[in-house]
Design a protein around this motif. Structure first.
Motif, mmCIF file in Angstrom:
data_model
loop_
_atom_site.group_PDB
_atom_site.id
_atom_site.type_symbol
_atom_site.label_atom_id
_atom_site.label_comp_id
_atom_site.label_asym_id
_atom_site.label_seq_id
_atom_site.Cartn_x
_atom_site.Cartn_y
_atom_site.Cartn_z
ATOM 1 N N TRP A 61 45.378 31.820 -88.173
ATOM 2 C CA TRP A 61 46.682 32.355 -87.794
ATOM 3 C C TRP A 61 47.665 31.201 -87.676
ATOM 4 C CZ3 TRP A 61 46.981 37.304 -88.500
ATOM 5 C CH2 TRP A 61 45.894 38.146 -88.224
ATOM 6 N N LEU A 62 48.928 31.468 -87.933
ATOM 7 C CA LEU A 62 49.920 30.399 -87.843
ATOM 8 C C LEU A 62 50.094 29.879 -86.425
ATOM 9 C CD1 LEU A 62 50.517 31.249 -90.774
ATOM 10 C CD2 LEU A 62 52.960 30.934 -90.282
ATOM 11 N N SER A 63 49.643 30.647 -85.435
ATOM 12 C CA SER A 63 49.723 30.195 -84.042
ATOM 13 C C SER A 63 48.610 29.219 -83.686
ATOM 14 C CB SER A 63 49.667 31.397 -83.100
ATOM 15 O OG SER A 63 48.492 32.158 -83.331
ATOM 16 N N SER A 64 47.669 28.965 -84.612
ATOM 17 C CA SER A 64 46.566 28.035 -84.339
ATOM 18 C C SER A 64 47.029 26.599 -84.544
ATOM 19 C CB SER A 64 45.386 28.337 -85.265
ATOM 20 O OG SER A 64 45.686 27.929 -86.594
ATOM 21 N N ASN A 65 46.196 25.662 -84.099
ATOM 22 C CA ASN A 65 46.578 24.252 -84.232
ATOM 23 C C ASN A 65 46.399 23.712 -85.645
ATOM 24 O OD1 ASN A 65 43.804 24.031 -84.403
ATOM 25 N ND2 ASN A 65 43.549 23.081 -82.373
ATOM 26 N N GLU A 66 45.996 24.561 -86.584
ATOM 27 C CA GLU A 66 45.891 24.130 -87.980
ATOM 28 C C GLU A 66 47.251 24.094 -88.671
ATOM 29 O OE1 GLU A 66 42.761 25.930 -90.281
ATOM 30 O OE2 GLU A 66 41.602 26.391 -88.469
ATOM 31 N N TRP A 67 48.247 24.683 -88.006
ATOM 32 C CA TRP A 67 49.574 24.761 -88.597
ATOM 33 C C TRP A 67 50.595 24.021 -87.737
ATOM 34 C CZ3 TRP A 67 50.387 27.089 -93.312
ATOM 35 C CH2 TRP A 67 49.342 27.875 -93.811
ATOM 36 N N VAL A 68 51.505 23.341 -88.400
ATOM 37 C CA VAL A 68 52.660 22.741 -87.734
ATOM 38 C C VAL A 68 53.871 23.599 -88.094
ATOM 39 C CG1 VAL A 68 54.156 20.728 -87.539
ATOM 40 C CG2 VAL A 68 51.681 20.426 -87.835
ATOM 41 N N ILE A 69 54.514 24.159 -87.074
ATOM 42 C CA ILE A 69 55.606 25.105 -87.299
ATOM 43 C C ILE A 69 56.945 24.439 -87.004
ATOM 44 C CG2 ILE A 69 56.504 27.399 -86.784
ATOM 45 C CD1 ILE A 69 53.672 27.454 -87.897
ATOM 46 N N GLU A 70 57.884 24.608 -87.890
ATOM 47 C CA GLU A 70 59.250 24.116 -87.699
ATOM 48 C C GLU A 70 60.206 25.302 -87.841
ATOM 49 O OE1 GLU A 70 59.935 21.078 -90.581
ATOM 50 O OE2 GLU A 70 58.255 19.828 -89.892
#
Length: 660
Positions: free
Chosen positions: A53-62
């Motif tokens: 999920w994009l809320s996991s730490n595998e993703w960096v969100i900007e």
């Protein structure tokens, strides 16, 4: 969790959090009927079989927006997989449609099989009982509905439609929701579910090395199955991607229809000015009700929310918006105030977005058992004051005339009658913070401003007798303030007084930021020596001395209180209160150099905005993190008001300097 991105058109409002998850869907009013209730609507991806999920730490969100637009421009980066998602979201400026365009960028040297998962978690009519979610094979879409509320969801990857889908039960017994089914990268088909339900579907494509894929996701909202399908057909005819581009063009032109002199302001401050106008637009109902905030997470704090129209907030916001040149956006606000004005001439505590009276904690009986009016009188007075400010900006005499009899005259009559005869001050009412009952400097100042507005309207329409009564009433209030609300010994104005027996009263010396009203509503000029002393003491006593900066509401403010160390933090720094101080500096300025302090405060506000430009209500006094709701419409409007006034004074002082 604050809302980092807000999108709306006056009927449909959608809020996204910092992980780009939908957290609120309001329809058919901005602020009323939240069909998500703050629950997470997840967004995920499976990359060559590896799911997250994009809320996991595998993703960096900007998270972010396109410049001068209500179309988002956000990025989600998975460095490990070499995948970046460019995500653009929009609500159509006219139709009740939301669309999301995801450009999948493969930055690796290998081909990637990508599945994008969309999760829908609705609580239609604000509860989970009796919802239905089903797959419609004819259009290949997911429908959620209950009674007269329908939500249609669809998606595609490189123009190929939904790949897998499921519906199911959520938050009931042991069922968490269909989003759990997605976490192995596959969905087990279930075409319909009823009760407390959610849905998940995926779209799939192959992206070559250093190539890209185009994903589209859309939601149409309506009151019938036919309505959402009609909107779906309209969207498909034009195409989601082209529609999103058109929305972007619309908002750029909308926010730039009036120009502001940049003066010496940075691009960042000017961008925040435009962003604030756009955000205010999302919080303003098509019917005119301006909502304080629509961050539903505040419900966890006190089981209520900010999705109301407070006439005070609305008036100050409407005045700021008119000053910025967006008069048409707030005309219906005044019409709605006239509609809900009581026959006695006052406005209630707050209103729901459909015009019904909102919740309240103001009792109709005092501690001694006597009846009392459960109002904040400033709310009635400020609508009058703001209406005259609107007229000054527009010169729209026909609009002013249309509401003169239904809004101006009854409101002014009430203000004249609601008087403590012996003190020449307004009768007790609740303060602007809705916390205490008494006679307050802010309230008296707003009543003065309201009566002077009524005087100006009556003069405009040739009603000299009424104008004279309104002017005498305002003068009487000012005399009462000088006699009872100003303290000679301390050399400043009081927060207020509380009546005792036999017209005696107790003085409240609590330092209070809202005393900016003394100059803001025209009672005194900002450089009056009494105002100068009051504001200087306010700056000294209410400044946050922890390094975060800003101004507290008042000494020992309990709301979201973080410390009892009054020497460092008499309260949390509020953006509006800090901007009120900037407004005073601006009005006192005699030279360009005098504008450096308010310029510094404007920069401070920008520094404490989210990366998306969203402004919260208040900050943690030691960390600077946002507290309470975000965005707060009042914060954005006050920034607009002060920056606009700054540019006006800067221009004048620059011309004076050249003339010399």
């Amino acid at each position: 969790m604050p809302r980092h991105l807000v999108l709306g058109n006056g009927k449909l409002l959608i809020n996204l959090d910092e992980y780009l998850q939908i957290r609120d869907i309001y329809f058919p009013y901005v602020g009323q009927q939240n069909h998500v209730q703050g629950h997470v609507n997840r967004l995920g991806a499976s990359i060559n079989g590896s799911f997250s999920w994009l809320s996991s730490n595998e993703w960096v969100i900007e998270p972010g927006y396109h410049l001068d637009s209500l179309v988002t421009l956000s990025y989600a980066k998975n460095v490990k997989e070499g995948i970046t998602l460019k995500i653009e979201d929009a609500v159509h400026q006219r139709e009740n449609m939301f669309m999301r365009r995801i450009t999948v960028l493969n930055e690796s040297h290998e081909e990637k099989r990508i599945k994008i998962f969309f999760h829908q978690d609705l609580s239609i009519y604000e509860n989970e009982v009796g919802d239905t979610a089903y797959f419609d094979p004819e259009k290949s879409v997911i429908i959620h509905y209950k009674k007269n509320r329908y939500f249609l969801f669809t998606g595609s990857f490189d123009q190929k439609g939904i790949d897998q889908y499921t519906t199911g039960v959520k938050r009931f017994l042991s069922a968490e929701g269909t989003w759990r089914d997605a976490e192995d990268g596959h969905l087990h088909v279930n075409p319909i579910a009823q009760g407390s339900v959610d849905s998940t579907f995926s779209v799939q494509g192959i992206v070559p090395p250093h190539g890209k894929g185009d994903v589209n996701y859309a939601l149409t909202v309506g009151k019938s199955r036919e309505e959402v399908f009609s909107l779906y057909d309209y969207l498909m005819e034009i195409g989601p991607s082209l529609t999103l581009d058109k929305i972007d063009v619309y908002w750029r032109r909308w926010v730039n229809k009036t120009k502001i002199n940049p003066c010496n302001l940075s691009d960042e401050l000017l961008d925040l000015y435009n962003r604030s106008l756009l955000i205010i637009r999302t919080q303003t109902n098509e019917n005119g009700y301006i909502i304080a905030a629509n961050d539903s997470d505040i419900q966890h704090y006190n089981r209520d929310h900010y999705s109301y129209m407070w006439p005070r907030d609305g008036a100050l916001i409407a005045a700021a918006v008119a000053k910025a040149g967006f008069h048409g956006m707030v005309k219906n606000f005044y019409r709605r105030c006239a509609d809900v004005l009581t026959k006695e001439g006052y406005l209630h505590h707050k209103y729901n977005p459909d015009g019904s009276i909102g919740s309240s904690w103001h009792p109709m009986i005092d501690k001694e058992g006597s009846s009392q009016l459960p109002i904040q009188e400033d709310e009635t007075a400020l609508v009058l004051w703001a209406f005259w400010e609107h007229y000054k900006e527009t010169g729209d005499i026909e609009f002013a005339q249309s509401l003169y009899r239904s809004l101006v005259r009854p409101s002014a009559r009430f203000l004249l009658q609601y008087m403590q005869e012996e003190l020449d001050l307004p009768l007790p009412s609740y303060d602007l913070w809705e916390e205490r009952r008494g006679i307050f400097t802010f309230t008296a100042s707003s009543v003065y401003g309201g009566l002077m507005a009524a005087y100006s309207f009556a003069t405009l329409f040739g009603e000299d007798d009424r104008a004279d009564r309104y002017k005498k009433g305002a003068d009487r209030i000012k005399a009462g303030m000088e006699k009872h609300l100003y303290d000679e010994d301390s050399g400043r104005f009081l927060r207020g007084i509380y009546l005792l027996d036999d017209n005696a009263y107790k003085k409240d010396f609590t330092m209070e930021s809202s005393m900016y009203a003394l100059f803001a509503f025209g009672v005194y000029p900002a450089d009056d020596e009494r105002i100068v002393r009051t504001m200087q003491q306010m700056n000294e006593e209410l400044s946050i001395k922890s390094g975060v900066g800003g101004i507290a509401r008042y000494t020992n403010d309990y709301y979201f209180q973080q410390t009892h160390d009054m020497t460092r933090a008499p309260g949390n720094p509020w953006l509006i209160c800090t901007l009120w101080l900037a407004k005073w500096y601006v009005q006192c300025a005699k030279s360009i150099q005098d504008l450096e302090r308010p310029h510094e405060i404007l920069r401070w506000v920008h520094e404490h905005s989210f990366s998306t430009g969203v402004l919260p209500e208040q900050l943690h006094p030691f960390t600077g993190e946002a507290l309470s709701v975000a965005p707060l419409t009042w914060s954005h409007a006050t920034f607009v008001d002060v920056l606009k006034e700054y540019t006006k004074v800067y221009e004048k002082l620059s011309q004076n300097s050249l003339a010399r």
